[in-house]
Write an enzyme that holds these catalytic residues in place. Structure first.
Site, PDB file in Angstrom:
ATOM      1  N   ALA A 116      46.187  48.796  48.191  1.00  0.00           N
ATOM      2  CA  ALA A 116      45.137  48.969  47.177  1.00  0.00           C
ATOM      3  C   ALA A 116      44.579  50.387  47.165  1.00  0.00           C
ATOM      4  O   ALA A 116      43.421  50.603  46.845  1.00  0.00           O
ATOM      5  CB  ALA A 116      44.012  47.960  47.446  1.00  0.00           C
ATOM      6  N   ALA A 117      45.432  51.357  47.518  1.00  0.00           N
ATOM      7  CA  ALA A 117      44.920  52.726  47.641  1.00  0.00           C
ATOM      8  C   ALA A 117      45.163  53.572  46.399  1.00  0.00           C
ATOM      9  O   ALA A 117      44.577  54.642  46.246  1.00  0.00           O
ATOM     10  CB  ALA A 117      45.538  53.407  48.851  1.00  0.00           C
ATOM     11  N   ARG A 157      47.482  55.190  35.024  1.00  0.00           N
ATOM     12  CA  ARG A 157      47.875  54.662  33.724  1.00  0.00           C
ATOM     13  C   ARG A 157      46.805  53.749  33.111  1.00  0.00           C
ATOM     14  O   ARG A 157      46.880  53.401  31.947  1.00  0.00           O
ATOM     15  CB  ARG A 157      49.219  53.902  33.865  1.00  0.00           C
ATOM     16  N   GLY A 210      52.894  56.995  48.668  1.00  0.00           N
ATOM     17  CA  GLY A 210      53.827  55.925  48.327  1.00  0.00           C
ATOM     18  C   GLY A 210      53.503  54.620  49.035  1.00  0.00           C
ATOM     19  O   GLY A 210      52.708  54.582  49.978  1.00  0.00           O
ATOM     20  N   GLU A 214      64.187  51.604  42.567  1.00  0.00           N
ATOM     21  CA  GLU A 214      63.129  51.866  41.580  1.00  0.00           C
ATOM     22  C   GLU A 214      63.764  52.268  40.255  1.00  0.00           C
ATOM     23  O   GLU A 214      64.819  52.910  40.236  1.00  0.00           O
ATOM     24  CB  GLU A 214      62.217  52.991  42.071  1.00  0.00           C
ATOM     25  N   ASN A 261      61.656  43.257  41.488  1.00  0.00           N
ATOM     26  CA  ASN A 261      60.835  43.171  42.691  1.00  0.00           C
ATOM     27  C   ASN A 261      59.375  42.995  42.258  1.00  0.00           C
ATOM     28  O   ASN A 261      58.843  43.814  41.526  1.00  0.00           O
ATOM     29  CB  ASN A 261      61.006  44.477  43.477  1.00  0.00           C
ATOM     30  N   ASN A 288      49.704  47.865  35.480  1.00  0.00           N
ATOM     31  CA  ASN A 288      49.641  49.319  35.574  1.00  0.00           C
ATOM     32  C   ASN A 288      48.856  49.935  34.424  1.00  0.00           C
ATOM     33  O   ASN A 288      48.416  51.065  34.515  1.00  0.00           O
ATOM     34  CB  ASN A 288      51.061  49.909  35.584  1.00  0.00           C
ATOM     35  N   TYR A 308       8.517  30.839  23.006  1.00  0.00           N
ATOM     36  CA  TYR A 308       8.854  31.734  24.104  1.00  0.00           C
ATOM     37  C   TYR A 308       8.044  31.320  25.322  1.00  0.00           C
ATOM     38  O   TYR A 308       6.805  31.252  25.236  1.00  0.00           O
ATOM     39  CB  TYR A 308       8.546  33.201  23.753  1.00  0.00           C
ATOM     40  N   TYR A 354       2.627  39.334  28.717  1.00  0.00           N
ATOM     41  CA  TYR A 354       2.748  40.774  28.988  1.00  0.00           C
ATOM     42  C   TYR A 354       1.733  41.528  28.163  1.00  0.00           C
ATOM     43  O   TYR A 354       1.630  41.368  26.948  1.00  0.00           O
ATOM     44  CB  TYR A 354       4.167  41.212  28.624  1.00  0.00           C
TER      45      TYR A 354
END
Ligand code: UD1
Ligand code: CA
Length: 470
Positions: free
Chosen positions: A12-13, A18, A80, A157, A172, A230, A368, A389
Site C-alpha cells: 500500500a505504498a 493514475r 516496485g 508484466e 495475475n 489504478n 424544528y 439560538y
C-alpha cells in the site's frame, strides 16, 4: 489438513498517479470503505497471525486509518512491488508459515477466495500459488505464462511482454500465497532489469520455477474479483461490483431489495431480516437497521441506528437514533443527536437536531426541534418550534411527558413545559409552564363589525384618485 500459520502482507505504498488525486490511492473508498480497509478485513477474517501493511506515500494517513489492525513497514522509495514486500522482512522474514501477499488496490478479493487459494496451496505443497483470472480485456495486467503441462513458469508484466505473451488472457491479480522462507530467499535475487526499472514481486515466480519449485495458479471463479484499481474508471467498476456483492449478501440474509440497481449500501452497514428497501435508499457508514423496517423510497441514512419496524421515507438522517416502531417522513431531516424513542412519529418538513424525544411523541408537520429534551407522549402541533439560538448561545428546551404544544408555538429557550401542561396555539413562550398548567401568550383578538366592506371601499377610492392624477 492442519492450516499453516498465515502471515499477511499488504502492498500500500504507491501513490497511485493514475488516480489524479490528492487522496492516496489505497484510501479511495469503494462502497464507503477505503480499498485497503477491504483488503485488511479479508485478511482479518482469515485470522492471520501477523498482518503487515507496507506504507510509503500517505503512510501517516494509511496508518491513522488502519490503526491497530496491522503492523507497518515503511517503504521510503517506491522501487516496485518486490522491493515493497522486502520491507516486511525485518518484521516477518524469520517466520515459518504461509505468506499471503495482497495489493492494497484490489478491494474485491474476498476472504472465501483467499481460503480456497490457501487450501490448494497446502494440498499441492506448492512454493507459490498465484491467484489468477481469465479476462477478456487483460490490458494493464501481468500475464500468467504456463508450460505445456499447465504449470506456471513465470509472470510477465504487460510492458515486458512479447507479442505472443500479450495475447494471454490469464492475468495475475497481484495476490499470492508463498512459503514464507522461500519467498524472502527468492526476493533477494530479484533484479530491476525491466521496462520500468522496478523490483517486481512477480519475478519471484520465475526464480522459484528455475529452482525447480512447484508453482500453482488458482483461477478465480468470479473474474470481477480481480479488478486492480489504478484509475477512476476502474474505481467505478469496483464500486459497482462491490455494491452488487453487498446487496446480494443482504438479500441472502432476508432483506428485500425492490431494485438492487437503485439501492446503495455501504460495506459496514447491518440490516435485520424482513426489512424492505425501496429504490433510492442510501445506507452509509456504520448505519444499523433492525428487522422488518421499511426504508425508502429515497432515504439517505448515515451513521444512524434504526430500530425494528421503523419506516423512513423521503428523508435524510445523520448520526440519529430511531426507536422501534417509529416513523420518519416523508421529507424529514434528522441531524446529529436526534434520538427518538419507540413509536415516535416524525412527519413532513420536520427537522430534529440534538434532541431526545420520548416514546409515543408526535411531531407531525413543519416543526424544528433543536437542543431539546422532550418526554413521552408529547404532541407538537403543526409549525411548533424550539427557538434554541440567540445568535450567541444554544439553549435547552424541556417538555415533560404528556404535554401538548399547540400549532405555531415558539418555545424560546431556555424554557421548560411541565408534565401534562397545555400550550395554546400561536403562543410565544418565554417563561416556564408548571405541570398541569395552561399557557397562553398571544394578543387577544378584537372583531370590528362590518369593517371589511368599509376597508375595501376606502382602498378602492384611494386607487381611483391616484389613477386620475397620473
Ligand atoms: C501489479 C502486478 C501485475 C498485476 C497487477 C494486479 C507487479 C510488478 N505487477 O501491477 O502483475 O497484474 O498488480 O492488479 O507486481 N506498491 C508499493 N510499492 C511500490 C509499488 C507498488 O507498495 O514500490 C503497491 C501499490 O500501492 C499497489 C500495489 O503495490 O497497491 C500494486 O502496485 P501497482 O503499481 O498498482 O501495480 P500494477 O502495475 O497494477
Ligand atoms: Ca494496480
Amino acid at each position: 489438513m492442519k492450516r499453516l500459520k498465515i502471515i499477511g502482507i499488504v502492498l500500500a505504498a504507491g501513490q497511485g498517479k493514475r488516480m489524479k488525486s490528492k487522496l492516496y490511492k489505497v484510501l479511495h473508498p469503494v462502497c464507503g470503505k477505503p480499498m485497503v480497509g477491504h483488503v485488511v478485513s479479508a485478511l482479518e477474517s482469515l485470522q492471520t497471525a501477523r498482518t503487515v501493511v507496507v506504507v510509503g506515500h500517505g503512510a501517516e494517513a494509511v496508518q491513522a486509518y488502519l490503526g491497530e489492525k496491522a503492523e507497518y513497514a515503511l517503504q521510503e522509495q517506491q522501487l516496485g512491488t518486490g522491493h515493497a514486500v522486502l520491507q516486511a522482512k525485518p518484521l516477518v522474514g524469520e517466520e515459518e508459515g504461509l505468506t499471503l501477499v495482497v495489493c492494497g488496490d484490489t478491494p474485491l478479493i474476498s476472504a472465501e477466495t483467499l481460503e480456497g487459494m490457501i487450501k490448494l496451496h497446502q494440498e499441492r505443497g506448492a512454493a507459490a500459488t498465484i491467484l489468477t483470472a481469465d479476462i477478456d480485456q487483460p490490458k494493464g495486467y501481468g500475464r500468467i505464462i504456463r508450460d505445456k503441462d499447465g504449470f506456471v513458469t513465470k509472470i510477465v508484466e504487460e510492458k515486458d511482454c512479447t507479442p505472443e505473451e500479450r495475447l494471454v488472457k490469464e492475468i495475475n491479480t497481484g495476490t499470492y500465497c508463498f512459503d514464507n522462507r522461500k519467498l524472502f530467499a527468492a526476493l533477494a535475487q530479484v533484479k530491476n532489469d525491466n521496462a520500468q526499472n522496478e523490483y517486481y514481486i512477480t519475478d519471484v515466480i520465475g526464480i522459484l520455477n528455475a529452482q525447480g519449485e512447484r508453482i500453482d495458479g488458482y483461477v478465480l471463479d468470479d473474474a470481477s474479483e480481480s479488478i486492480g484499481v489504478n484509475d477512476r474508471i476502474a474505481l467505478s467498476e469496483a464500486e459497482q461490483s462491490m455494491r452488487a456483492r453487498i446487496n446480494r449478501r443482504h438479500m441472502l440474509n432476508g432483506v428485500s431489495i425492490i431494485d438492487p440497481a437503485a439501492t446503495y449500501i455501504e460495506a459496514d452497514v447491518t440490516i435485520g431480516s424482513d426489512t424492505v428497501l425501496y429504490p433510492g435508499t442510501v445506507l452509509r457508514g456504520g448505519t444499523a437497521v433492525g428487522e422488518a423496517a421499511v426504508i425508502g423510497p429515497q432515504a439517505d441514512i448515515v451513521d444512524s441506528k434504526i430500530g425494528s419496524g421503523v419506516t423512513v421515507k423521503y428523508s435524510v438522517l445523520q448520526d440519529a437514533v430511531v426507536g422501534d416502531g417509529s416513523s420518519v417522513g416523508p421529507f424529514a431531516y434528522l441531524r446529529p443527536g436526534a434520538d427518538l424513542g419507540q413509536n415516535v412519529k416524525i412527519g413532513d418538513f420536520v427537522e430534529i437536531k440534538n434532541a431526545k424525544l420520548g416514546d409515543d411523541t408526535k411531531v407531525s408537520h413543519l416543526s424544528y426541534i433543536g437542543d431539546a429534551e422532550i418526554g413521552k407522549n408529547v404532541n407538537f402541533g403543526c409549525g411548533a418550534i424550539t427557538v434554541n439560538y440567540d445568535g450567541f448561545n444554544k439553549q435547552l428546551t424541556e417538555v415533560e411527558d404528556d404535554a401538548f404544544v399547540g400549532s405555531n408555538v415558539n418555545l424560546i429557550a431556555p424554557v421548560k413545559v411541565g408534565k401534562g401542561a397545555y400550550v395554546v396555539a400561536g403562543s410565544t413562550i418565554t417563561q416556564n409552564v408548571e405541570p398541569g398548567d395552561l399557557a397562553i401568550a398571544r394578543e387577544r383578538q378584537t372583531n370590528k363589525s362590518g369593517y371589511a366592506d368599509k376597508l375595501r371601499a376606502k382602498f378602492a377610492a384611494k386607487k381611483a384618485a391616484s389613477k386620475k392624477q397620473s
